[in-house]
Write a protein that holds these residues in place. Structure first.
Motif, PDB file in Angstrom:
ATOM      1  N   ASN A  31      -0.143   2.411   6.385  1.00  0.00           N
ATOM      2  CA  ASN A  31      -0.842   2.282   5.108  1.00  0.00           C
ATOM      3  C   ASN A  31      -0.430   3.432   4.199  1.00  0.00           C
ATOM      4  O   ASN A  31       0.639   3.399   3.621  1.00  0.00           O
ATOM      5  CB  ASN A  31      -2.358   2.250   5.344  1.00  0.00           C
ATOM      6  CG  ASN A  31      -3.131   1.783   4.131  1.00  0.00           C
ATOM      7  OD1 ASN A  31      -2.780   2.085   3.006  1.00  0.00           O
ATOM      8  ND2 ASN A  31      -4.214   1.048   4.357  1.00  0.00           N
ATOM      9  N   THR A  81       0.968  -3.438   4.924  1.00  0.00           N
ATOM     10  CA  THR A  81       0.023  -3.300   6.033  1.00  0.00           C
ATOM     11  C   THR A  81      -0.053  -4.561   6.900  1.00  0.00           C
ATOM     12  O   THR A  81      -0.469  -4.479   8.050  1.00  0.00           O
ATOM     13  CB  THR A  81      -1.386  -2.978   5.507  1.00  0.00           C
ATOM     14  OG1 THR A  81      -1.841  -4.047   4.669  1.00  0.00           O
ATOM     15  CG2 THR A  81      -1.389  -1.687   4.717  1.00  0.00           C
ATOM     16  N   ASN A  88      -6.239   5.713   6.504  1.00  0.00           N
ATOM     17  CA  ASN A  88      -5.976   4.847   5.356  1.00  0.00           C
ATOM     18  C   ASN A  88      -5.131   5.501   4.281  1.00  0.00           C
ATOM     19  O   ASN A  88      -3.978   5.136   4.082  1.00  0.00           O
ATOM     20  CB  ASN A  88      -7.323   4.386   4.790  1.00  0.00           C
ATOM     21  CG  ASN A  88      -7.206   3.302   3.766  1.00  0.00           C
ATOM     22  OD1 ASN A  88      -6.770   3.552   2.651  1.00  0.00           O
ATOM     23  ND2 ASN A  88      -7.585   2.080   4.106  1.00  0.00           N
ATOM     24  N   GLU A 122       0.836  -1.197   0.000  1.00  0.00           N
ATOM     25  CA  GLU A 122       0.000   0.000   0.000  1.00  0.00           C
ATOM     26  C   GLU A 122       0.874   1.251   0.000  1.00  0.00           C
ATOM     27  O   GLU A 122       2.104   1.173   0.079  1.00  0.00           O
ATOM     28  CB  GLU A 122      -0.893   0.023   1.253  1.00  0.00           C
ATOM     29  CG  GLU A 122      -2.013  -0.990   1.258  1.00  0.00           C
ATOM     30  CD  GLU A 122      -3.200  -0.549   0.429  1.00  0.00           C
ATOM     31  OE1 GLU A 122      -3.106   0.495  -0.263  1.00  0.00           O
ATOM     32  OE2 GLU A 122      -4.232  -1.238   0.454  1.00  0.00           O
TER      33      GLU A 122
END
Length: 409
Positions: free
Chosen positions: A145, A116, A190, A100
């Protein structure tokens, strides 16, 4: 940025086509094993492709493909302005748990990646050999992330484990930009981007509120039976990270005051995942992806939404694309814009359809990239910022383009 990692009910508008992770994997296995897969999907996957027989090979021993690459598909003549037909798709590296947060470091000329699942961060050096070289950047990142570099070149990282957003200063110290809102701890930040005005924007779904990519809630809708123990192997995260989820939000951190402001809520975009700005900073794009642990209605619609920015705040929210292809409901993930205003989107769904979708500013799909696995996140990098780097589960792919990434994305 977590693609089909999340099971859950589909949103409105095409529930029959929505995929859970289990269903997706089963579907992929079926397509891959089928000798008539190309016929089943028609012209969308005709010709040599990621599901051709014999299958396309990837990596250092890959078989050269005819150019233009058969897995880079032009759907509109305008795609020719940003597509470089003399470059093939390449798999650069494989070996992560779940890649990610790709972010290009202009000063260091390397690509930063987050895993992650293992909690490691990696550095990809494209100038070290034909395939480049991947080395360990940070051994413990607390299930990091999303990453971005702010307008001053400082690294900003989202941490699932600590449920916070941090900034690494030039002297090596760490500043916590956000770890709570109105007295409540965050879910699992995120994706993150720097806005043209220097503010930091990030999405906060609950995709990392579990034992794999962070730690579980102590109770509540994300851990209703209290079977999951958030304190196991979590000496730091259980002390400093949140233990109860709240509503999904998109947050803005003011560059001057550090104030954390919720600019969008769950009713605006449920399950917010990837986000980015248009090149001129007049628009915000947000992907509504999977259902996080303990999610309550409204649930994600697996579409991409767009907002106009007025005085630095999102207004006039509307659907940009329902993210369907060949009648199949796909799932969007990471997003980036190029300097022409086109939106490049990671896409999850059946083999032959998944990869990267490219839309013009009007929401028309003008091209797409077929990959052997869905794309969780992507960014433009390289010294000219014209190389598209794609994080795809355990692997990293690249494609040289004829455009450049928007500087603040």
């Amino acid at each position: 940025m977590d693609g089909p990692m999340r099971d859950g009910k589909a949103g409105a508008g095409g529930s029959a086509g929505r995929l859970t992770r289990r269903g997706l994997l089963a579907g992929l296995a079926g397509v891959a094993a089928s000798p008539v897969a190309g016929h089943a999907l028609g012209s969308i996957v005709s010709g040599p492709s990621v599901i051709s027989s014999p299958p396309r090979t990837w990596g250092a021993e890959e078989t050269p493909v005819n150019l233009p690459d058969p897995d880079v598909l032009a759907l509109d003549p305008s795609f020719g302005l940003v597509n470089y037909g003399n470059a093939p798709l390449r798999k650069l590296w494989q070996g992560a748990g779940w890649l990610e947060g790709p972010a290009w470091c202009t000063v260091g000329r390397f690509l930063l990646l987050s895993d992650t699942i293992t909690g490691c961060q990696y550095r990809y050096d494209p100038e070290d050999g034909p395939q480049g070289h991947v080395s360990l950047y940070r051994r413990e990142s607390f299930n990091a992330n999303g990453n971005t570099f702010d307008t001053e070149g400082r690294l900003v990282t989202c941490e699932h484990g600590m449920r916070r957003v941090i900034r690494w200063e030039h002297d090596g110290s760490v500043t916590v930009l956000a770890d709570r809102y109105r007295g409540r701890t965050l879910n699992s930040p995120n994706d993150v981007v720097a806005a043209p005005d220097g503010s930091i924007w990030f999405t906060d779904p609950a995709y990392g509120d579990g034992v794999v990519e962070g730690h579980a809630d102590v109770d509540g809708p994300a851990n209703p039976q209290r079977h999951l123990n958030p304190y196991l192997d979590a000496e730091l995260t259980s002390q400093y990270g949140g233990l109860r989820r709240q509503e999904d939000h998109i947050f803005r951190v003011d560059a001057k005051t550090g104030k954390v402001e919720a600019v969008l809520g769950q009713k605006d975009v449920a399950g917010p995942n990837g986000l980015c700005f248009s090149p001129d900073g007049s628009r915000l794009y947000v992907a509504s992806s999977g259902v996080g642990p303990g999610a309550q209605p409204p649930l994600p619609d697996h579409a991409i939404h767009v907002f106009d920015l007025k005085q630095g705040r999102p207004t006039n929210g509307r659907l940009f694309t329902d993210f369907t292809l060949a009648g199949r409901a796909m799932r969007p993930d990471g997003l980036r814009t190029d300097v022409e205003g086109n939106l490049w989107c990671g896409a999850w769904g059946p083999l032959g359809l998944c990869g990267v979708f490219i839309y013009n500013p009007h929401g028309q799909m003008i091209g797409r990239i077929r990959l052997p696995v869905g794309c969780s996140n992507l960014t433009f990098g390289g010294p000219k910022r014209n190389i598209l780097y794609m994080c795809c589960g355990t692997a990293l792919f690249s494609l040289i383009t004829a455009t450049q990434g928007a500087g603040h994305s």
